[in-house]
Design an enzyme around this catalytic site. Sequence first.
Site, PDB file in Angstrom:
ATOM      1  N   ASN A   1      18.563   6.695 -22.357  1.00 16.72           N
ATOM      2  CA  ASN A   1      18.611   5.599 -21.387  1.00 16.72           C
ATOM      3  C   ASN A   1      18.694   6.189 -20.002  1.00 16.72           C
ATOM      4  O   ASN A   1      19.747   6.681 -19.608  1.00 16.72           O
ATOM      5  CB  ASN A   1      19.863   4.727 -21.605  1.00 16.72           C
ATOM      6  CG  ASN A   1      19.998   4.217 -23.010  1.00 16.72           C
ATOM      7  OD1 ASN A   1      19.444   3.200 -23.374  1.00 16.72           O
ATOM      8  ND2 ASN A   1      20.742   4.957 -23.840  1.00 16.72           N
TER       9      ASN A   1
ATOM     10  N   ASP B   1     -13.428   9.265   6.521  1.00 18.47           N
ATOM     11  CA  ASP B   1     -13.742   9.969   7.756  1.00 18.47           C
ATOM     12  C   ASP B   1     -14.735  11.080   7.472  1.00 18.47           C
ATOM     13  O   ASP B   1     -14.534  11.882   6.564  1.00 18.47           O
ATOM     14  CB  ASP B   1     -12.453  10.567   8.354  1.00 18.47           C
ATOM     15  CG  ASP B   1     -11.498   9.445   8.738  1.00 18.47           C
ATOM     16  OD1 ASP B   1     -11.965   8.430   9.281  1.00 18.47           O
ATOM     17  OD2 ASP B   1     -10.293   9.596   8.456  1.00 18.47           O
TER      18      ASP B   1
ATOM     19  N   ILE C   1      22.816   3.912 -28.933  1.00 19.49           N
ATOM     20  CA  ILE C   1      21.737   4.149 -27.961  1.00 19.49           C
ATOM     21  C   ILE C   1      20.891   2.903 -27.710  1.00 19.49           C
ATOM     22  O   ILE C   1      20.027   2.906 -26.847  1.00 19.49           O
ATOM     23  CB  ILE C   1      20.822   5.320 -28.388  1.00 19.49           C
ATOM     24  CG1 ILE C   1      20.166   5.054 -29.738  1.00 19.49           C
ATOM     25  CG2 ILE C   1      21.616   6.631 -28.435  1.00 19.49           C
ATOM     26  CD1 ILE C   1      19.054   6.054 -30.055  1.00 19.49           C
TER      27      ILE C   1
ATOM     28  N   TYR D   1       1.509  -2.145   4.749  1.00 21.29           N
ATOM     29  CA  TYR D   1       1.416  -0.693   4.797  1.00 21.29           C
ATOM     30  C   TYR D   1       2.835  -0.159   4.724  1.00 21.29           C
ATOM     31  O   TYR D   1       3.567  -0.179   5.709  1.00 21.29           O
ATOM     32  CB  TYR D   1       0.714  -0.258   6.094  1.00 21.29           C
ATOM     33  CG  TYR D   1      -0.727  -0.689   6.134  1.00 21.29           C
ATOM     34  CD1 TYR D   1      -1.674  -0.070   5.324  1.00 21.29           C
ATOM     35  CD2 TYR D   1      -1.147  -1.732   6.953  1.00 21.29           C
ATOM     36  CE1 TYR D   1      -3.005  -0.478   5.330  1.00 21.29           C
ATOM     37  CE2 TYR D   1      -2.480  -2.146   6.974  1.00 21.29           C
ATOM     38  CZ  TYR D   1      -3.400  -1.508   6.164  1.00 21.29           C
ATOM     39  OH  TYR D   1      -4.707  -1.910   6.156  1.00 21.29           O
TER      40      TYR D   1
ATOM     41  N   GLU E   1       0.823  -1.210   0.000  1.00 18.92           N
ATOM     42  CA  GLU E   1       0.000   0.000   0.000  1.00 18.92           C
ATOM     43  C   GLU E   1       0.859   1.263   0.000  1.00 18.92           C
ATOM     44  O   GLU E   1       1.851   1.348   0.722  1.00 18.92           O
ATOM     45  CB  GLU E   1      -0.934   0.014   1.223  1.00 18.92           C
ATOM     46  CG  GLU E   1      -1.849   1.229   1.243  1.00 18.92           C
ATOM     47  CD  GLU E   1      -3.024   1.047   2.198  1.00 18.92           C
ATOM     48  OE1 GLU E   1      -3.699  -0.006   2.116  1.00 18.92           O
ATOM     49  OE2 GLU E   1      -3.254   1.934   3.024  1.00 18.92           O
ATOM     50  N   PHE E   2       0.474   2.220  -0.845  1.00 21.02           N
ATOM     51  CA  PHE E   2       1.169   3.507  -0.930  1.00 21.02           C
ATOM     52  C   PHE E   2       0.150   4.633  -0.799  1.00 21.02           C
ATOM     53  O   PHE E   2      -1.030   4.452  -1.085  1.00 21.02           O
ATOM     54  CB  PHE E   2       1.882   3.639  -2.280  1.00 21.02           C
ATOM     55  CG  PHE E   2       2.925   2.585  -2.526  1.00 21.02           C
ATOM     56  CD1 PHE E   2       4.241   2.772  -2.117  1.00 21.02           C
ATOM     57  CD2 PHE E   2       2.593   1.398  -3.191  1.00 21.02           C
ATOM     58  CE1 PHE E   2       5.207   1.804  -2.347  1.00 21.02           C
ATOM     59  CE2 PHE E   2       3.562   0.423  -3.416  1.00 21.02           C
ATOM     60  CZ  PHE E   2       4.866   0.617  -3.006  1.00 21.02           C
TER      61      PHE E   2
ATOM     62  N   THR F   1       9.560  -8.680 -30.119  1.00 19.19           N
ATOM     63  CA  THR F   1      10.281  -7.464 -30.506  1.00 19.19           C
ATOM     64  C   THR F   1      10.574  -7.466 -31.998  1.00 19.19           C
ATOM     65  O   THR F   1      11.087  -8.444 -32.530  1.00 19.19           O
ATOM     66  CB  THR F   1      11.615  -7.337 -29.738  1.00 19.19           C
ATOM     67  OG1 THR F   1      11.415  -7.741 -28.385  1.00 19.19           O
ATOM     68  CG2 THR F   1      12.118  -5.925 -29.762  1.00 19.19           C
TER      69      THR F   1
ATOM     70  N   GLU G   1     -15.665   3.314  15.657  1.00 15.94           N
ATOM     71  CA  GLU G   1     -16.972   3.935  15.858  1.00 15.94           C
ATOM     72  C   GLU G   1     -18.104   2.929  15.995  1.00 15.94           C
ATOM     73  O   GLU G   1     -19.258   3.314  16.183  1.00 15.94           O
ATOM     74  CB  GLU G   1     -17.277   4.885  14.694  1.00 15.94           C
ATOM     75  CG  GLU G   1     -16.392   6.122  14.698  1.00 15.94           C
ATOM     76  CD  GLU G   1     -16.560   6.943  13.436  1.00 15.94           C
ATOM     77  OE1 GLU G   1     -17.601   6.806  12.768  1.00 15.94           O
ATOM     78  OE2 GLU G   1     -15.632   7.709  13.119  1.00 15.94           O
TER      79      GLU G   1
END
Lengths: 672, 672
Positions: free
Chosen positions: B461, B164, B487, B326, B68-69, B578, B208
């Site tokens: 790159n 909330d 490249i 988390y 989780e982020f 490819t 709650e």
Amino acid sequence: MVNQVQRVEDTWRTCSKSDSSGASNSGGESSKESSRSSTPVLDTDRTDRLRDKMRRRTESGDHWFSLEFFPPRTASGAVNLISRFDRMGSGGPLFIDITWHPAGDPGSDKETSSMMIASTAVNYCGLESILHLTCCNQTKEKITGYLSKAKRLGLKNIMALRGDPMGADWEEEEAGFNYATDLVKHIRCEFDDYFDICVAGYPTGHPEAESYDEDLRHLKEKVDAGADFIITQLFFRADTFLKFVRDCRAIGITCPILPGIFPIQGYQSLRQLVKLSKLEVPEEIMRVIEPIKDNDAAIRNYGIEQAVGMCRVLLESGEVPGLHFYTLNREVATMEVLRQLGLWIEDPRRTLPWAVSAHPKRKVEDVRPIFWASRPKSYIYRTQDWDDFPNGRWGNSSSPAFGELNDYYLFYLKSKSSKDALLKMWGEELTSEQSVYEVFTSYITAQPNVAGHKVMCLPWNDDPLAPETNLLKDELDKVNRRGVLTINSQPSINGKPSSDPIVGWGPPGGYVFQKAYLEFFTSSENVTALLKVLKKYEPRVNYHIVNVHGQNTTNAHDMQPNAVTWGIFPGREIVQPTVVDPVSFLYWKDEAFALWIEQWANLYEDESPSRMIIKYIHDNYFLVNLVDNDFPLDNCLWQVIDDMFELLDNPPEEQPAEQPNDEQSDKEQPGK
Amino acid sequence: MVNQVQRVEDTWRTCSKSDSSGASNSGGESSKESSRSSTPVLDTDRTDRLRDKMRRRTESGDHWFSLEFFPPRTASGAVNLISRFDRMGSGGPLFIDITWHPAGDPGSDKETSSMMIASTAVNYCGLESILHLTCCNQTKEKITGYLSKAKRLGLKNIMALRGDPMGADWEEEEAGFNYATDLVKHIRCEFDDYFDICVAGYPTGHPEAESYDEDLRHLKEKVDAGADFIITQLFFRADTFLKFVRDCRAIGITCPILPGIFPIQGYQSLRQLVKLSKLEVPEEIMRVIEPIKDNDAAIRNYGIEQAVGMCRVLLESGEVPGLHFYTLNREVATMEVLRQLGLWIEDPRRTLPWAVSAHPKRKVEDVRPIFWASRPKSYIYRTQDWDDFPNGRWGNSSSPAFGELNDYYLFYLKSKSSKDALLKMWGEELTSEQSVYEVFTSYITAQPNVAGHKVMCLPWNDDPLAPETNLLKDELDKVNRRGVLTINSQPSINGKPSSDPIVGWGPPGGYVFQKAYLEFFTSSENVTALLKVLKKYEPRVNYHIVNVHGQNTTNAHDMQPNAVTWGIFPGREIVQPTVVDPVSFLYWKDEAFALWIEQWANLYEDESPSRMIIKYIHDNYFLVNLVDNDFPLDNCLWQVIDDMFELLDNPPEEQPAEQPNDEQSDKEQPGK
């Protein structure tokens, strides 16, 4: 930048434009919404139309030839002619053409009709073909009907002829077809540019023409009306043809003009032809022939020599890119002339591992299931109603919609051998399953059977073993003796040059690969042992095992096809023309089992022991296919079979304590 | 037989059904009229929806994890988070999830919004992602808008939360969203089965809730309303969770329940979290932490040890198939816990040679041009509007419709390095083309540049050399020194196992192949020599040479794509992921040239010599790609470059008599 891309796109479009014109349904997997078009096939010969092929060959300075045939008179003649097409097709003719004789019901569905023969040549022999069509005494509706039918059957080229008037009371009709020119115009008017059109040229003038010049003017009219090229009537001197070409060019005829070559094959046929065509045989030829007129061989040899000499002059003139041969439906003389001229292709390159069809809607087709490898005509027949043909890959065929194969006796699907010959090969009387095994073994080893006859074919293979299969001969021999009745196989290949004479295919400079494949019928006892053995070979070996009732067992992942033949070529995507497809296999299964009955059991009397033996095999054996996925290693399929025999010969002793281990394998017995 | 086939078809349909539900456009090349469906991709993880993946992994007894982020606060935080996704994604999470904070404009197009971060994770990082969504104080229209947008962006999973209440005066609304249950119902009502839905579980009861039992009943309601699985709030004792699971099962909750694991990472973050979630930290943990509360490293080590211990208990209980972490957007603690548990994949298997996208419409995509190998996010960006993605083969792309790349500064396309860092690597001041060559050489050799800085990236790159490219290091070093500015490159590979740690990809048991590839910028003088040299290498080497103005030269046959990476797997068709596609190359060219200016020249002052040097290269150099088609032989591309240098070093003396021979090569100079 945009311009630049535009330019390269246009280049490609130009290349592919000629593909799509013509085909009523171009097939392939591209959809209108998609920005992606299908990959062009490997061999541009498959996509170009005839006039473009001709132009390309001419521009490259290549010489080529074409062959003329007439429709057969009998049904067995049709079977023979089709197998002649297969043989002569392998020599590489640019096209063949089929003549049209109004008296012979040429547009019908009979196996002897011009229409059916030309359609078979295109669809089943993969030959570019021209259908002759005469218009004299025909209504426009009739002609349009013939042309529509030809188009529907996949024919793309018409030789437009007037034909001989029927009866003496023929008169020109105001709105009818009086000349070939009218037919050419009609084709262009009704079918636009769909057909390539050929017309006849008469190097010495048409016999009914007022004059040579008048006839040349008629020829010019035919070409101006839309003909693409000219084939000439036969002639006996190169000069006759070369003068004719010069005269044509002089009045502005610029299209290709192909010389009609007639190798003299016999005294009678020469006389007949000369009479029909109202030609005169030159003095110098008659002088040679008359003294030897009763010696067929001598006349044929002379004919070959004369034709070769004349053809050499023609080719060397620079005016003649290709030669058209009047074969009279014979092979020897024409092939010999072509061999001596170096035009006959002795070792034909295969475009793909299987024989392609020339129907325009199949031009993109480049992958097929391996099962029909020895029965390509049956495969084409059963897929003739498809609109799309697999291109680039087979994909998951959730509903391949193979047509039923009910008529095993269609002339182009029929065995070349007579019932008598088949009985000699496969046994006048079978005494046991073992005697069936021996038939298979004789076929594999090319050794005579017990009655001394060579077994040249099996119900699944109408030809002797392919050179490639010969590589596996020793192993095949060994397993067939023990009731592993092989009907299809290929060795593994790990990157041989595409030019390899035995396993090569496709353009030069590439590499071809194969996974080892083996397909056979065998008893349920063998299958039970085989399934136990196969556990050792997971996931290396894929298998599919099915009986006539459709009970089947497979370890194919998600019912996906397995590519078993592929090629890597310079500057192209991978070509993968042969797959083992689990779904198609169940359609092939119907055909493979039916051939036991249709081709073999039915040779024998009802209730005869021989028939019962074949029927027993049909009802009880399984059809098995195996693929060894590890193509770089030595083929393990023979080891699999050996292990199966080993297990059968030395079954593990069943000790009560060990029984639980066997439970699982029991479950996997097919049919349980 | 028909039944039999029906059965196998159904098997396949069952497998593929879950593919198409969900995707608004399933892509692929199959058309409605066609009986042919597209080939399923290699990795079923790409086609299954999250709940099916979870079920499959659980059934197989595999343990897995998820991460989780929360969305970043700043734009540079977004760049960092995306590169964290790439790093943590390689460890093999089953999914990640992104939290939703109503105050942070979470549904907007800002780079810091939950929506954008989740979309980037799915589309550009290829991660299965869950977007959190809270419903409290929201209108139905607003919620539907968020869900529609999520669907449009390719998101497939929602964590449905109440959120909330904002402000103290919150009251239940009759027709509004008062509980997560209302949101679950709304999603199922408006979007049917499109989304997989996750809901939150509270092992110690929601703070709650009237009671623990009351809270369990609410959870049951959420599941009954259509939630697919549960992720719990964090907890500190394995028993807490295991009791919770037992209680859930007792009242009939049968879906997966994933424990939320929180490795304690610091004293302050623990206090803050506990306050927010109204949890109590157990005595035994506080006793350890309090004495070391100022020692971050010690607390983190304890947190890791505590989490590992608890996770072991959970996994060994047999009740827990997967663990949800988390992360607090940090890497170290979570990765260490996962490593100790043996869940972190150290050597991730590549499904394909390039990083896939998780957008449902791209799930069939299995082939891309090689040009974007180091810029996969840019490729995805430029093809985001495509409806069809190439599958099985690239095909002839007469109109590939690449989007323009105008915004090089989109946070997910941006360099990870700052302007300062780039100047250090690429030179504060360039004095000549040679100094540019030295930057390339430093990058290749991983040796410091003249100013003593390591060159960790180039405009093309953003990462150091791939292990595979490292195989070519010596040759690359040699040619870059002389102005062949590489490249992109790959070595040839002739059938290495698909499990090879460097070049392998795809499922085990297969073989992978490559044609050698080399792509570089070089001067027009070099190109002139190169084109002369390349004649010797026909048809072995395919080339494509283009400058910024679009002047281009190629020997690609019919502008067809060339497959340069392919794999052969057990029981499958060939995968060819490819290609070198001549048409796409012209689109890549725009990007490749633009990067000189956008990323490099723009680092310097207007009119500065450094900028002028880069500008000169941009305006005058050519971009070249070369493919060696003969993959079983030693790569000849280095020899091609050597021959080019040899020709430049020792130009043939031009003698008048020999000049005609040179005419032809002159014509092939690009731009003439």
